[in-house]
Write an enzyme that holds these catalytic residues in place. Structure first.
Site, short mmCIF file in Angstrom:
data_model
loop_
_atom_site.label_atom_id
_atom_site.label_comp_id
_atom_site.label_asym_id
_atom_site.label_seq_id
_atom_site.Cartn_x
_atom_site.Cartn_y
_atom_site.Cartn_z
N LYS A 58 0.79 -1.20 0.00
CA LYS A 58 0.00 0.00 0.00
C LYS A 58 0.83 1.27 0.00
O LYS A 58 0.39 2.35 -0.36
CB LYS A 58 -0.90 0.03 1.26
CG LYS A 58 -1.86 -1.09 1.43
CD LYS A 58 -2.61 -0.89 2.79
CE LYS A 58 -3.45 -2.07 3.12
NZ LYS A 58 -4.07 -1.94 4.48
N GLU A 113 8.06 2.63 -5.48
CA GLU A 113 8.05 2.16 -4.10
C GLU A 113 8.09 3.35 -3.14
O GLU A 113 8.65 4.40 -3.47
CB GLU A 113 9.27 1.28 -3.81
CG GLU A 113 9.04 -0.20 -4.04
CD GLU A 113 8.23 -0.85 -2.92
OE1 GLU A 113 7.50 -0.14 -2.22
OE2 GLU A 113 8.34 -2.08 -2.77
N ASP A 114 7.53 3.16 -1.96
CA ASP A 114 7.69 4.17 -0.92
C ASP A 114 9.04 4.02 -0.23
O ASP A 114 9.70 5.00 0.09
CB ASP A 114 6.54 4.10 0.10
CG ASP A 114 6.38 2.70 0.69
OD1 ASP A 114 6.62 1.72 -0.03
OD2 ASP A 114 6.02 2.58 1.88
N ILE A 115 9.45 2.76 -0.01
CA ILE A 115 10.72 2.55 0.68
C ILE A 115 11.37 1.24 0.23
O ILE A 115 10.67 0.25 0.00
CB ILE A 115 10.53 2.56 2.23
CG1 ILE A 115 11.87 2.52 2.94
CG2 ILE A 115 9.62 1.44 2.68
CD1 ILE A 115 11.77 2.88 4.44
N ASP A 117 14.07 -1.31 1.76
CA ASP A 117 14.72 -1.63 3.02
C ASP A 117 15.76 -2.73 2.74
O ASP A 117 16.89 -2.45 2.34
CB ASP A 117 13.62 -2.07 4.00
CG ASP A 117 14.08 -2.22 5.43
OD1 ASP A 117 15.24 -2.60 5.64
OD2 ASP A 117 13.29 -1.98 6.35
N THR A 121 11.77 -7.13 -1.63
CA THR A 121 10.52 -6.88 -2.36
C THR A 121 10.81 -6.40 -3.77
O THR A 121 10.25 -6.93 -4.75
CB THR A 121 9.67 -5.82 -1.61
OG1 THR A 121 9.40 -6.30 -0.29
CG2 THR A 121 8.36 -5.55 -2.34
N ASP A 173 3.39 3.27 6.98
CA ASP A 173 2.68 3.05 8.24
C ASP A 173 3.54 2.31 9.25
O ASP A 173 4.59 1.74 8.92
CB ASP A 173 1.45 2.17 7.98
CG ASP A 173 1.85 0.70 7.74
OD1 ASP A 173 2.72 0.47 6.88
OD2 ASP A 173 1.32 -0.19 8.43
C1 PRP Z 1 7.19 -1.99 2.58
C2 PRP Z 1 7.48 -1.16 1.34
C3 PRP Z 1 8.13 -2.11 0.41
C4 PRP Z 1 8.79 -3.11 1.33
C5 PRP Z 1 10.26 -2.86 1.37
O1 PRP Z 1 5.95 -2.62 2.42
O2 PRP Z 1 6.31 -0.61 0.81
O3 PRP Z 1 7.19 -2.75 -0.44
O4 PRP Z 1 8.24 -2.94 2.64
O5 PRP Z 1 10.90 -3.77 2.22
P1 PRP Z 1 12.11 -4.67 1.75
O6 PRP Z 1 13.04 -3.81 0.93
O7 PRP Z 1 12.74 -5.11 3.05
O8 PRP Z 1 11.55 -5.81 0.98
P2 PRP Z 1 5.15 -3.22 3.67
O9 PRP Z 1 5.47 -4.67 3.81
O10 PRP Z 1 5.41 -2.37 4.87
O11 PRP Z 1 3.65 -3.10 3.19
P3 PRP Z 1 2.76 -1.79 2.94
O12 PRP Z 1 3.40 -1.01 1.82
O13 PRP Z 1 1.43 -2.34 2.56
O14 PRP Z 1 2.73 -1.00 4.23
#
Ligand code: PRP
Length: 191
Positions: A58, A113-115, A117, A121, A173
């Protein structure tokens, strides 16, 4: 081509239940950076025809909405949803929850993507979307936690580089809280 990320200082940490967490990146700074990214992307894609922006649900929904409206190139919008196997697990395994609806074969794709990490993903998404036969795939993230990287994944456009801290707001979030904050705030998870 990478846009050099901005470096942000670490503020004091607060409990996650705070509805107004301390500001890490201001609304004005975000908007300025989004404009810069839109200009860069518009220039880079100017001779490519159109681009398909794929928002990863999301967290990307606000960033995608703001970025897409500032582009000056033809674009269409798709969404995709993924989930990690076992919340909090260290496996890095990612599962597809919702695929894109439109046909992206032969089209230029930009994943939003928002982030980023650990990178698991985005790495999964690049591999999965390649199977749809796009003309190209590039990646854009508002935030990047470079020191948390576990896999080597190419990120073409980065809004801000941040440290290893939990951030909320502008789509992000913690336990579904704080997604609609207009700025990026910092929280201290309680568990
Ligand atoms: C977050 C973000 C990425 C992912 C990055 O999603 O939106 O998709 O984590 O993490 P990574 O680089 O360690 O794979 P989240 O699982 O928090 O879901 P959301 O966007 O629905 O809050």
């Amino acid at each position: 081509m990478n846009v050099l990320p901005y470096r942000i200082r670490s503020p004091r940490k607060y409990n996650v239940s705070n509805p107004n967490p301390p500001e890490l990146i201001s609304e004005a700074a975000i908007q300025k950076r989004v404009t810069e990214l839109a200009e860069q992307i518009s220039a880079d894609y100017a001779d490519r025809g159109d681009v398909v922006l794929i928002g990863v649900l999301k967290g990307s929904f606000i960033f995608l909405a703001d970025l897409s409206r500032q582009l000056t190139i033809p674009r269409t919008i798709e969404f995709i949803a993924v989930s990690s196997y076992g919340a909090g697990s260290q496996s890095g395994a990612v599962r597809l929850v919702m695929d894109v609806r439109g046909n992206i074969e032969g089209r230029h794709v930009l994943i939003i993507e928002d982030i980023v990490d650990t990178g698991h993903t985005l790495s999964y998404l690049i591999g999965m979307l390649k199977s749809h036969g796009p003309a190209s795939i590039r990646t854009c993230t508002l935030l990047h936690k470079a020191e948390r990287a576990e896999v080597d994944v190419e990120i073409d456009y980065v809004g801000f580089g941040i440290g290893d801290e939990w951030v909320v707001g502008y789509g992000l979030d913690y336990a579904e809280e704080n997604r609609t904050l207009p700025y990026i705030g910092n929280v201290q998870p309680t568990d």
